[in-house]
Design a protein around this motif. Sequence first.
Motif, PDB file in Angstrom:
ATOM      1  N   ARG A   1      14.180  62.815  31.863  1.00 30.82           N
ATOM      2  CA  ARG A   1      15.219  63.740  32.294  1.00 30.82           C
ATOM      3  C   ARG A   1      15.393  64.853  31.269  1.00 30.82           C
ATOM      4  NH1 ARG A   1      15.615  58.810  34.132  1.00 30.82           N
ATOM      5  NH2 ARG A   1      16.352  58.507  36.235  1.00 30.82           N
ATOM      6  N   SER A   2      15.776  65.999  31.757  1.00 30.95           N
ATOM      7  CA  SER A   2      15.956  67.159  30.876  1.00 30.95           C
ATOM      8  C   SER A   2      17.237  67.007  30.061  1.00 30.95           C
ATOM      9  CB  SER A   2      16.034  68.439  31.707  1.00 30.95           C
ATOM     10  OG  SER A   2      17.258  68.471  32.433  1.00 30.95           O
ATOM     11  N   PRO A   3      17.333  67.742  28.945  1.00 31.17           N
ATOM     12  CA  PRO A   3      18.579  67.724  28.178  1.00 31.17           C
ATOM     13  C   PRO A   3      19.781  68.125  29.041  1.00 31.17           C
ATOM     14  CG  PRO A   3      16.845  68.728  26.875  1.00 31.17           C
ATOM     15  CD  PRO A   3      16.292  68.523  28.256  1.00 31.17           C
ATOM     16  N   GLU A   4      19.595  69.039  29.963  1.00 32.83           N
ATOM     17  CA  GLU A   4      20.690  69.472  30.836  1.00 32.83           C
ATOM     18  C   GLU A   4      21.150  68.321  31.738  1.00 32.83           C
ATOM     19  OE1 GLU A   4      17.780  71.209  30.484  1.00 32.83           O
ATOM     20  OE2 GLU A   4      18.600  72.788  29.199  1.00 32.83           O
ATOM     21  N   GLN A   5      20.200  67.544  32.254  1.00 33.79           N
ATOM     22  CA  GLN A   5      20.549  66.401  33.092  1.00 33.79           C
ATOM     23  C   GLN A   5      21.312  65.348  32.291  1.00 33.79           C
ATOM     24  OE1 GLN A   5      16.472  65.731  34.432  1.00 33.79           O
ATOM     25  NE2 GLN A   5      17.185  65.912  36.560  1.00 33.79           N
TER      26      GLN A   5
ATOM     27  N   LYS B   1      23.116  65.877  29.571  1.00 37.62           N
ATOM     28  CA  LYS B   1      24.446  66.422  29.283  1.00 37.62           C
ATOM     29  C   LYS B   1      25.368  66.257  30.481  1.00 37.62           C
ATOM     30  CE  LYS B   1      22.943  69.888  25.953  1.00 37.62           C
ATOM     31  NZ  LYS B   1      22.799  71.327  25.666  1.00 37.62           N
ATOM     32  N   ALA B   2      24.854  66.534  31.673  1.00 37.35           N
ATOM     33  CA  ALA B   2      25.659  66.383  32.886  1.00 37.35           C
ATOM     34  C   ALA B   2      26.031  64.918  33.101  1.00 37.35           C
ATOM     35  CB  ALA B   2      24.905  66.931  34.089  1.00 37.35           C
TER      36      ALA B   2
ATOM     37  N   LYS C   1      28.799  63.843  30.661  1.00 36.77           N
ATOM     38  CA  LYS C   1      30.063  64.487  31.032  1.00 36.77           C
ATOM     39  C   LYS C   1      30.668  63.804  32.235  1.00 36.77           C
ATOM     40  CE  LYS C   1      32.335  68.796  32.289  1.00 36.77           C
ATOM     41  NZ  LYS C   1      33.352  68.035  32.976  1.00 36.77           N
TER      42      LYS C   1
END
Length: 62
Positions: free
Chosen positions: A12-16, A18-19, A22
Motif C-alpha cells: 500500500r502507498s504511504p497515502e493509503q 495515512k488514510a 486516520k
Amino acid sequence: MPLVHIDLIEGRSPEQLKALVKDVTDAIVKDTGAPAEHIHIVLNEMAKEHYSVAGVLASDKA
C-alpha cells in the motif's frame, strides 16, 4: 490508552496507510471517547511470501 495492531500485506502507498490510521483513529475516538493523542497504532507489513491462506502463499495467488 488504546493500542491497535494492524497486520497487512505490504504494497500500500504511504497515502493509503495515512488514510487507514486516520480512519481507525477517528473510529476509536467516536466509539470510545478516547482522545486522539492517546491512540497508538502499529502497522505490521509483511511480505506476500510470509502470509498464507489454506496452505497457499499470497505470493502464489494471481
